[in-house]
Design a protein around this motif. Structure first.
Motif, PDB file in Angstrom:
ATOM      1  N   GLU A 193       0.809  -1.286   0.053  1.00 29.29           N
ATOM      2  CA  GLU A 193      -0.070   0.063   0.078  1.00 29.29           C
ATOM      3  C   GLU A 193       0.839   1.164   0.110  1.00 29.29           C
ATOM      4  N   ALA A 194       0.614   2.368  -0.757  1.00 31.58           N
ATOM      5  CA  ALA A 194       1.294   3.566  -0.795  1.00 31.58           C
ATOM      6  C   ALA A 194       1.072   4.131   0.478  1.00 31.58           C
ATOM      7  N   ILE A 195       2.163   4.743   1.244  1.00 36.29           N
ATOM      8  CA  ILE A 195       1.966   5.432   2.374  1.00 36.29           C
ATOM      9  C   ILE A 195       2.527   6.804   2.472  1.00 36.29           C
ATOM     10  N   GLY A 196       3.140   7.091   1.505  1.00 35.61           N
ATOM     11  CA  GLY A 196       3.598   8.292   1.324  1.00 35.61           C
ATOM     12  C   GLY A 196       4.250   8.863   0.006  1.00 35.61           C
ATOM     13  N   ARG A 197       4.270  10.129  -0.070  1.00 33.23           N
ATOM     14  CA  ARG A 197       4.874  10.650  -1.402  1.00 33.23           C
ATOM     15  C   ARG A 197       6.584  10.988  -1.107  1.00 33.23           C
ATOM     16  N   ILE A 198       7.389  10.881  -2.063  1.00 29.18           N
ATOM     17  CA  ILE A 198       8.507  11.201  -1.872  1.00 29.18           C
ATOM     18  C   ILE A 198       8.664  12.301  -2.936  1.00 29.18           C
ATOM     19  N   THR A 199       9.332  13.571  -2.194  1.00 30.44           N
ATOM     20  CA  THR A 199       9.410  14.781  -3.016  1.00 30.44           C
ATOM     21  C   THR A 199      10.970  15.123  -3.004  1.00 30.44           C
ATOM     22  N   CYS A 200      11.619  15.805  -3.978  1.00 28.67           N
ATOM     23  CA  CYS A 200      12.517  16.407  -4.128  1.00 28.67           C
ATOM     24  C   CYS A 200      12.807  17.752  -3.356  1.00 28.67           C
ATOM     25  N   ILE A 201      13.704  17.700  -2.239  1.00 35.66           N
ATOM     26  CA  ILE A 201      13.914  18.862  -1.465  1.00 35.66           C
ATOM     27  C   ILE A 201      14.180  20.254  -2.263  1.00 35.66           C
ATOM     28  N   LYS A 202      14.806  20.117  -3.204  1.00 34.58           N
ATOM     29  CA  LYS A 202      15.151  21.422  -3.909  1.00 34.58           C
ATOM     30  C   LYS A 202      14.156  21.900  -4.624  1.00 34.58           C
ATOM     31  N   THR A 203      13.261  21.036  -5.365  1.00 33.62           N
ATOM     32  CA  THR A 203      12.070  21.543  -6.350  1.00 33.62           C
ATOM     33  C   THR A 203      10.831  21.378  -6.053  1.00 33.62           C
ATOM     34  N   GLY A 204      10.568  20.471  -4.864  1.00 40.73           N
ATOM     35  CA  GLY A 204       9.295  20.167  -4.165  1.00 40.73           C
ATOM     36  C   GLY A 204       8.474  19.138  -5.106  1.00 40.73           C
ATOM     37  N   GLU A 205       9.117  18.842  -6.390  1.00 38.11           N
ATOM     38  CA  GLU A 205       8.415  17.950  -7.403  1.00 38.11           C
ATOM     39  C   GLU A 205       8.290  16.463  -6.890  1.00 38.11           C
ATOM     40  N   GLU A 206       7.099  15.822  -7.092  1.00 35.19           N
ATOM     41  CA  GLU A 206       7.059  14.362  -6.469  1.00 35.19           C
ATOM     42  C   GLU A 206       7.835  13.540  -7.470  1.00 35.19           C
ATOM     43  N   ILE A 207       8.712  12.671  -6.777  1.00 29.30           N
ATOM     44  CA  ILE A 207       9.804  12.016  -7.605  1.00 29.30           C
ATOM     45  C   ILE A 207       9.471  10.409  -7.335  1.00 29.30           C
ATOM     46  N   GLY A 208       8.635   9.914  -6.466  1.00 25.39           N
ATOM     47  CA  GLY A 208       8.120   8.689  -6.195  1.00 25.39           C
ATOM     48  C   GLY A 208       7.359   8.617  -4.891  1.00 25.39           C
ATOM     49  N   LEU A 209       7.004   7.368  -4.782  1.00 21.23           N
ATOM     50  CA  LEU A 209       6.247   6.802  -3.631  1.00 21.23           C
ATOM     51  C   LEU A 209       6.939   5.795  -2.682  1.00 21.23           C
ATOM     52  N   LEU A 210       6.286   5.770  -1.423  1.00 19.40           N
ATOM     53  CA  LEU A 210       6.716   4.948  -0.595  1.00 19.40           C
ATOM     54  C   LEU A 210       5.711   4.035  -0.155  1.00 19.40           C
TER      55      LEU A 210
END
Length: 66
Positions: free
Chosen positions: A12-29
């Protein structure tokens, strides 16, 4: 043949992974039904995965860091 103690069957997806520089979503946990976590990072539209079973998962969904 060795038996596996914990077999992963569903996640189950439990979180979003975002780039700390751009704030862009780069994956899922994801968290598997046996408690293991796995990161799925986007790579030009194709998810790549990394198993992180030795780390505790603290989802940071929707929180923006300055």
């Amino acid at each position: 043949m060795p038996e596996f103690e914990s077999v992963r069957t569903t996640a189950e997806a439990i979180g979003r992974i975002t780039c700390i520089k751009t704030g862009e979503e780069i994956g899922l946990l994801y968290q598997w039904d046996n408690g293991e976590t796995q990161a799925a990072l986007y790579d030009d539209g194709i998810p790549s995965t990394q198993v992180c079973s030795d780390h505790s998962a603290e989802p940071d969904v929707g929180v923006k860091h300055g």
